[in-house]
Design a protein around this motif. Structure first.
Motif, PDB file in Angstrom:
ATOM      1  N   TRP A   1       0.843  -1.207   0.000  1.00 22.98           N
ATOM      2  CA  TRP A   1       0.000   0.000   0.000  1.00 22.98           C
ATOM      3  C   TRP A   1       0.878   1.257   0.000  1.00 22.98           C
ATOM      4  O   TRP A   1       0.688   2.174  -0.796  1.00 22.98           O
ATOM      5  CB  TRP A   1      -0.916   0.003   1.238  1.00 22.98           C
ATOM      6  CG  TRP A   1      -1.822   1.196   1.246  1.00 22.98           C
ATOM      7  CD1 TRP A   1      -3.067   1.279   0.694  1.00 22.98           C
ATOM      8  CD2 TRP A   1      -1.545   2.494   1.802  1.00 22.98           C
ATOM      9  NE1 TRP A   1      -3.583   2.552   0.862  1.00 22.98           N
ATOM     10  CE2 TRP A   1      -2.666   3.309   1.540  1.00 22.98           C
ATOM     11  CE3 TRP A   1      -0.453   3.043   2.488  1.00 22.98           C
ATOM     12  CZ2 TRP A   1      -2.734   4.655   1.955  1.00 22.98           C
ATOM     13  CZ3 TRP A   1      -0.513   4.379   2.893  1.00 22.98           C
ATOM     14  CH2 TRP A   1      -1.639   5.166   2.626  1.00 22.98           C
ATOM     15  N   ALA A   2       1.869   1.273   0.909  1.00 28.18           N
ATOM     16  CA  ALA A   2       2.701   2.473   1.059  1.00 28.18           C
ATOM     17  C   ALA A   2       3.515   2.746  -0.207  1.00 28.18           C
ATOM     18  O   ALA A   2       3.585   3.882  -0.681  1.00 28.18           O
ATOM     19  CB  ALA A   2       3.623   2.313   2.262  1.00 28.18           C
ATOM     20  N   LEU A   3       4.121   1.683  -0.761  1.00 28.10           N
ATOM     21  CA  LEU A   3       4.978   1.888  -1.937  1.00 28.10           C
ATOM     22  C   LEU A   3       4.157   2.340  -3.145  1.00 28.10           C
ATOM     23  O   LEU A   3       4.611   3.178  -3.930  1.00 28.10           O
ATOM     24  CB  LEU A   3       5.756   0.609  -2.252  1.00 28.10           C
ATOM     25  CG  LEU A   3       6.870   0.279  -1.237  1.00 28.10           C
ATOM     26  CD1 LEU A   3       7.363  -1.153  -1.430  1.00 28.10           C
ATOM     27  CD2 LEU A   3       8.039   1.261  -1.357  1.00 28.10           C
TER      28      LEU A   3
ATOM     29  N   ARG B   1       1.384   4.070  -3.005  1.00 28.80           N
ATOM     30  CA  ARG B   1       1.012   5.463  -2.724  1.00 28.80           C
ATOM     31  C   ARG B   1       2.210   6.406  -2.969  1.00 28.80           C
ATOM     32  O   ARG B   1       2.078   7.457  -3.576  1.00 28.80           O
ATOM     33  CB  ARG B   1       0.510   5.560  -1.274  1.00 28.80           C
ATOM     34  CG  ARG B   1       0.172   6.951  -0.796  1.00 28.80           C
ATOM     35  CD  ARG B   1      -1.240   7.380  -1.194  1.00 28.80           C
ATOM     36  NE  ARG B   1      -1.432   8.792  -0.897  1.00 28.80           N
ATOM     37  CZ  ARG B   1      -1.958   9.679  -1.748  1.00 28.80           C
ATOM     38  NH1 ARG B   1      -2.384   9.296  -2.932  1.00 28.80           N
ATOM     39  NH2 ARG B   1      -2.077  10.941  -1.407  1.00 28.80           N
ATOM     40  N   ILE B   2       3.389   5.982  -2.486  1.00 32.00           N
ATOM     41  CA  ILE B   2       4.599   6.807  -2.674  1.00 32.00           C
ATOM     42  C   ILE B   2       4.893   6.973  -4.166  1.00 32.00           C
ATOM     43  O   ILE B   2       5.184   8.077  -4.636  1.00 32.00           O
ATOM     44  CB  ILE B   2       5.813   6.179  -1.939  1.00 32.00           C
ATOM     45  CG1 ILE B   2       5.623   6.288  -0.419  1.00 32.00           C
ATOM     46  CG2 ILE B   2       7.120   6.852  -2.345  1.00 32.00           C
ATOM     47  CD1 ILE B   2       6.587   5.416   0.397  1.00 32.00           C
ATOM     48  N   ALA B   3       4.798   5.864  -4.916  1.00 30.49           N
ATOM     49  CA  ALA B   3       5.076   5.934  -6.362  1.00 30.49           C
ATOM     50  C   ALA B   3       4.109   6.893  -7.036  1.00 30.49           C
ATOM     51  O   ALA B   3       4.500   7.676  -7.915  1.00 30.49           O
ATOM     52  CB  ALA B   3       4.980   4.538  -6.973  1.00 30.49           C
ATOM     53  N   THR B   4       2.857   6.858  -6.624  1.00 33.38           N
ATOM     54  CA  THR B   4       1.869   7.775  -7.210  1.00 33.38           C
ATOM     55  C   THR B   4       2.197   9.223  -6.877  1.00 33.38           C
ATOM     56  O   THR B   4       2.144  10.107  -7.743  1.00 33.38           O
ATOM     57  CB  THR B   4       0.453   7.416  -6.686  1.00 33.38           C
ATOM     58  OG1 THR B   4       0.199   6.051  -7.022  1.00 33.38           O
ATOM     59  CG2 THR B   4      -0.610   8.302  -7.292  1.00 33.38           C
ATOM     60  N   LEU B   5       2.564   9.473  -5.615  1.00 28.56           N
ATOM     61  CA  LEU B   5       2.917  10.843  -5.224  1.00 28.56           C
ATOM     62  C   LEU B   5       4.150  11.330  -5.972  1.00 28.56           C
ATOM     63  O   LEU B   5       4.217  12.475  -6.412  1.00 28.56           O
ATOM     64  CB  LEU B   5       3.149  10.919  -3.708  1.00 28.56           C
ATOM     65  CG  LEU B   5       1.902  10.790  -2.837  1.00 28.56           C
ATOM     66  CD1 LEU B   5       2.282  10.566  -1.381  1.00 28.56           C
ATOM     67  CD2 LEU B   5       1.021  12.038  -2.966  1.00 28.56           C
TER      68      LEU B   5
END
Lengths: 803, 190
Positions: B118-120, B122-126
């Motif tokens: 989930w975090a990775l 989200r980070i990639a999208t940001l």
């Protein structure tokens, strides 16, 4: 370090200035003590009576930020007393070079200063050239325009009385240092200079370093065993992280990152490949085209071709300065949306950290990867703020520790050593390698499936590190070293070498500029060859007895243990010091013996093939006079930005090319004391790695502020009292530590007190305390931008918020 | 910050013994270290603190670090260690080490546990959104009024890290430049 840790045992004199190895590099003292046991002199020059000073033969106190005055005094002493290595200076430095008529120095200013731009034009300091385009030289060193004479004149102003009036050093101490250290200025004697952040963290930090280099060149101490200019670096792999170019102005291997007007690869090469017309100069950076091309082949693989400029277009181009302080400024103004911190803690580790914490709150998103909660990862709930007011989205990723992953690190002496995974990463933590691999793969996937702005630099990136759970660290190490992309034949003098596609490149002299070789970091070429991983070697043989251990791990460049070692021999190849032979030319076998020489060529006197020893500058000679620094060809003393004294050497108070920021104040009524920051053995840097280890926390549990007995009496402070220290940036509270290690300085007839403190503390972790860097100014060195943490003005009062 | 001696002594007896042995060849020690470490897995490592580059031996059992001590064969430290190096054991065995991916939503007053996936994502999208939004293809230089191709992501900065391995540093810079990030900095600037 030009040399390495064990080599300290070979010194006759060790000058530790702006560093405290007994405290911060404790095991180095094993080798310092070995030198002392053989009769060497240890000299400690520091504002504080440090642990190193307590072991020194000579201790000299100097006021923070006055290192150039001190070192300039030593340079003058050596020149006036004739205590310099004349043959070395004449043959191996640019002492004999004649400088342009336009060079001038008047009352603190060099020529060509532009008041509006606050900058010099370094081109106006160039050498005078002869008809063939080579610098003119006067081997007699008598020409009034030669570097030697200009240097002598420049430093004649740095007489002992003048120097001591600036530095606050007692005259007899200064003279003891000068006599002990300048005694190494002849063949057969070795002196080493050790420095750390006391030298670099200054608005004239690069010139501080230059001053150490000038002194060492003058004394013939570079390239020899027991000599060198040795930066004692602070983190276990800060040498490696610098080598790999984690800085805005660099690419791996000290290649420059492209500037906006390096419009194509040709223009880049043109700008960054120095030229010489002198056949005796190796001019090693002349190989820049091979290194940048091999790097681009490593990054863009088969997509990088001669036709498309090896994908040079994909690299971002810089326009100006994106140094740490500038990025924080921009962040504070809301100019940055996202920040990723891989094991870095700007809420504690940078200057003016109160401002840095506010700047973090302007981010849209923040990612941290660390072993612990850090002040940066919890900045949004730091004392005194309301989390609801902070809109930053924060990801705190758990990283694996050094014993939970495999890879190499490079120590200060450039030894690159391999570490193994003892266990798997604990709990849900992952190695940084795994995290970075995921960053790339997921971003690439988004661009590949959804498109976006200019996706090619990401989608076409060569990222071939196996199909395992994480990138295969051996494949990464192999790419860094480099390999041949096709079958290649190379003629090397009388030998013809055949390489197959996929062979590892044995050393960087075989790298090519036509795309036939890959190398991710040219200076590491040779670290992972067809013979295997050289960084993992553990052979304990020491054939020279000098402690070079050539088969233990691997040192860049080309496993050379002492760089510039061609300066350790006379022009005919005989060692200056027959008892400490780093290299020696064997005229019968026609080859060098000992350490890996700085290039394969025969000695300098060989008419056909001989080369000068300082192969990284186009003139081949060590620079007593610099051509490319922003603040002048000779180091000149200026006061720190915040200073209790007027410049006693010229009318120019501060480094003229450094802009004075707003939150700096030299109002000595408000801030009468000199503040300085430092470290202790038991903690490390911003503290995340030590303030959560119970053993270390027990040893040093609290933030403290160290003051002298006289200041304590004056302020009515006793040991253990809570005190508050204030600067123009902010204030902190801590426990008072009253010691005799700190003494006031005598400056212009006044006693100036100093206030010292560690910068390890913060509000996260097991042991917490106020951060020293709340106090420090964010103004930096003219050349590097490294902030002036070591010299600022402050006040101290009894009492404070932490009872 | 206070810590009881009792707590200090808990859980580290073996490693504390390692400190006491520092600087002596293992075979000559009366503690019979051969017996002390019998049956344990052994790997070598280099200290993660300062830049001297001292060697250590890490002893493990059942996937846990049970002892760390100076490597007597290492030419730089010959088995000795400073207080920080001696405390390496407590990095591998420490209840304060981060265990899970934690996420703090905008304006929230707490962290919440998330999965790596989930975090990775989200980070990639940001990262992609920031890059797409702030990417500067060209710029006009005010000095000569010419337009230059700069291909730079203005809105992202990357910090770190002098604590990364070389191979990690290399992927870090490769990733950064591929993203168009010129604002890459670390401890060497401080």
């Amino acid at each position: 370090m030009t040399n390495h840790w064990i080599d300290l045992k070979n010194a006759d004199a060790i000058l530790a200035i702006g560093c405290n190895p007994a405290e911060n590099h404790p095991i180095s003292f094993k080798w310092i003590e070995e030198a002392l046991d053989k009769g060497a002199k240890l000299i400690a020059v520091d504002p504080r009576f440090t642990r190193t000073a307590s072991k020194a033969d000579v201790y000299a106190q100097l006021r923070p930020g006055t290192d150039i005055a001190f070192l300039g005094g030593l340079i003058n002493y050596a020149l006036q007393k004739g205590m310099f290595h004349e043959e070395y200076v004449r043959e191996y430095t640019n002492a004999a070079f004649i400088v342009n008529d336009s060079y001038d120095f008047q009352d603190g200013m060099f020529n060509s200063f532009d008041e509006k731009e606050k900058s010099y034009d370094p081109k106006s300091w160039g050498y005078a050239l002869d008809a063939s385009g080579n610098p003119r030289r006067d081997p007699s060193l008598k020409d009034p325009k030669c570097v030697f004479q200009l240097m002598k004149k420049h430093y004649s102003r740095y007489d002992v009385d003048k120097v001591c009036s600036i530095t606050g050093t007692r005259k007899e101490d200064f003279l003891k240092v000068a006599e002990a250290y300048c005694a190494t200025g002849r063949a057969g004697k070795a002196g080493t200079i050790l420095y750390a952040m006391g030298i670099t963290q200054s608005t004239h930090g690069s010139q501080n370093v230059r001053a150490t280099a000038l002194l060492q060149l003058l004394l013939g101490n570079i390239g020899i065993a027991g000599g060198g200019v040795n930066a004692l670096r602070g983190e276990s792999n800060v040498q490696g992280s610098t080598d790999y170019g984690l800085l805005f102005h660099l690419l791996p291997g000290y290649l420059k990152s492209p500037e906006f007007d390096n419009v194509d690869l040709k223009a880049y090469k043109e700008k960054w490949t120095p030229k010489t017309k002198d056949a005796k100069s190796a001019n090693w950076w002349g190989n820049t085209p091979k290194y940048i091309t091999s790097l681009l082949k490593g990054w863009y693989g088969d997509n990088a071709t001669a036709e498309n400029d090896f994908c040079y277009d994909y690299l971002p181009k810089r326009s100006g300065n994106y140094g740490y302080v500038k990025i924080l400024e921009k962040m504070g103004k809301g100019g940055i949306e996202g920040l990723v911190c891989m094991g870095m803690n700007p809420a504690v580790g940078g200057p003016d950290s109160g401002k840095a914490r506010e700047a973090l709150g302007k981010l849209k998103w923040l990612v941290t990867a660390d072993l612990w909660e850090t002040e940066t990862s919890i900045f949004w709930k730091r004392p005194g703020v309301d989390p609801k007011q902070i809109q930053t989205e924060v990801f705190m990723l758990p990283a694996a520790s050094s014993v939970e992953k495999e890879g190499s690190i490079s120590n200060s002496g450039r030894w690159t050593q391999w570490r193994y995974a003892a266990i798997k990463p604990i709990a849900d933590s992952r190695s940084d390698l795994w995290i970075l691999d995921q960053f790339h793969k997921r971003v690439k996937n988004l661009y590949a499936t959804k498109g976006g702005v200019f996706p090619e630099p990401i989608t076409r990136l060569a990222w071939n590190y196996g199909n395992g759970e994480e990138a295969d660290v051996h494949l990464v190490a192999r790419e860094i070293n480099g390999y041949f992309t096709k079958d290649t034949t190379i003629k090397d003098k009388d030998k013809t070498l055949e390489f197959k596609k996929g062979d590892q490149v044995p050393m960087f002299k075989y790298l090519q500029d036509d795309g036939s070789t890959v190398s991710g970091c040219w200076i590491y070429c040779g670290s992972f060859t067809n013979e295997g991983n050289q960084m993992a070697r553990r052979d304990q043989s020491d054939p020279t007895g000098l402690g070079m251990y050539p088969k233990w791990a691997w040192a860049w460049p080309v496993n050379r243990r002492i760089i510039y070692n061609r300066a350790s021999v006379k022009p005919n190849g005989e060692p200056f010091d027959p008892t400490r032979k780093v290299i020696a030319w064997d005229p019968l076998e026609k080859k060098w013996k000992g350490d890996v020489p700085d290039g394969p060529w025969p000695p300098m006197t060989d008419a056909k093939e001989g080369k000068y020893p300082f192969i990284m500058v186009p003139e081949g000679h060590g620079r007593l006079y610099a051509l490319d620094l922003k603040d002048g060809p000779f180091p000149e003393h200026y006061e720190p930005m915040e200073s209790p004294a007027l410049n006693n050497l010229s009318k120019v108070q501060n480094n003229p090319v450094v802009a004075v920021p707003k939150n700096v104040s030299s109002d000595t009524k408000k801030f009468p004391y000199v503040g300085t920051t430092y470290r202790v053995t038991e903690h490390w840097q911003a503290g995340a790695m030590t303030r959560s280890l119970p053993w270390l926390v027990e040893l040093v549990p609290d933030m403290f502020v160290e003051i002298s007995e006289t200041l304590a009496r004056h302020k009515g402070i006793v040991n253990g009292d809570t005190v508050t220290v204030t600067t123009e940036r902010g204030s902190i509270s801590a426990k008072a530590l009253v010691t005799s290690r700190l003494k006031p300085f005598e400056v212009e007839g006044k006693h100036i007190e100093q206030v010292g403190m560690p910068w390890h503390f913060g509000y996260a972790g097991m042991a917490t305390g106020d951060s020293g860097n709340v106090l420090t100014p964010s103004v930096g060195c003219a050349n590097t931008g490294i902030p002036e943490f070591k010299a600022f003005l402050c006040n101290i009062e009894k009492g404070g918020k932490r009872a | 910050m206070a810590i009881s001696r009792r707590k200090f002594l808990q859980g580290g007896a073996l490693a504390a013994a390692g400190v006491a042995l520092a600087g002596k060849p293992a075979e000559a020690n009366a503690d019979a270290p051969d017996l002390r470490t019998k049956g344990l897995q052994k790997t070598t490592t280099i200290c993660p603190f300062c830049s001297v580059g001292c060697g250590l031996i890490v002893h493990t059992k059942g996937g846990k670090v049970v002892n760390t001590e100076g490597d007597p064969d290492h030419p730089i430290n010959r088995g000795s260690l400073c207080p920080k190096g001696s405390a390496l054991f407590q990095i591998a065995n420490n209840e304060r080490r981060l265990q899970k991916v934690m996420y703090r939503a905008p304006g929230s007053d707490r962290f919440e546990e998330k999965s790596w996936d989930w975090a990775l994502d989200r980070i990639a999208t940001l990262m992609k959104d920031t890059r797409d939004r702030t990417f500067k293809k060209t710029e006009v230089n005010p000095k000569d009024n010419k337009t230059y191709v700069v291909n730079r992501t203005e809105g992202m900065a990357l910090f770190g890290g002098a604590g990364l391995d070389n191979e990690e540093c290399y992927l870090w810079t490769k990733f950064a430049r591929s993203m168009g990030v010129a604002q890459l900095e670390h401890q060497a600037r401080l």
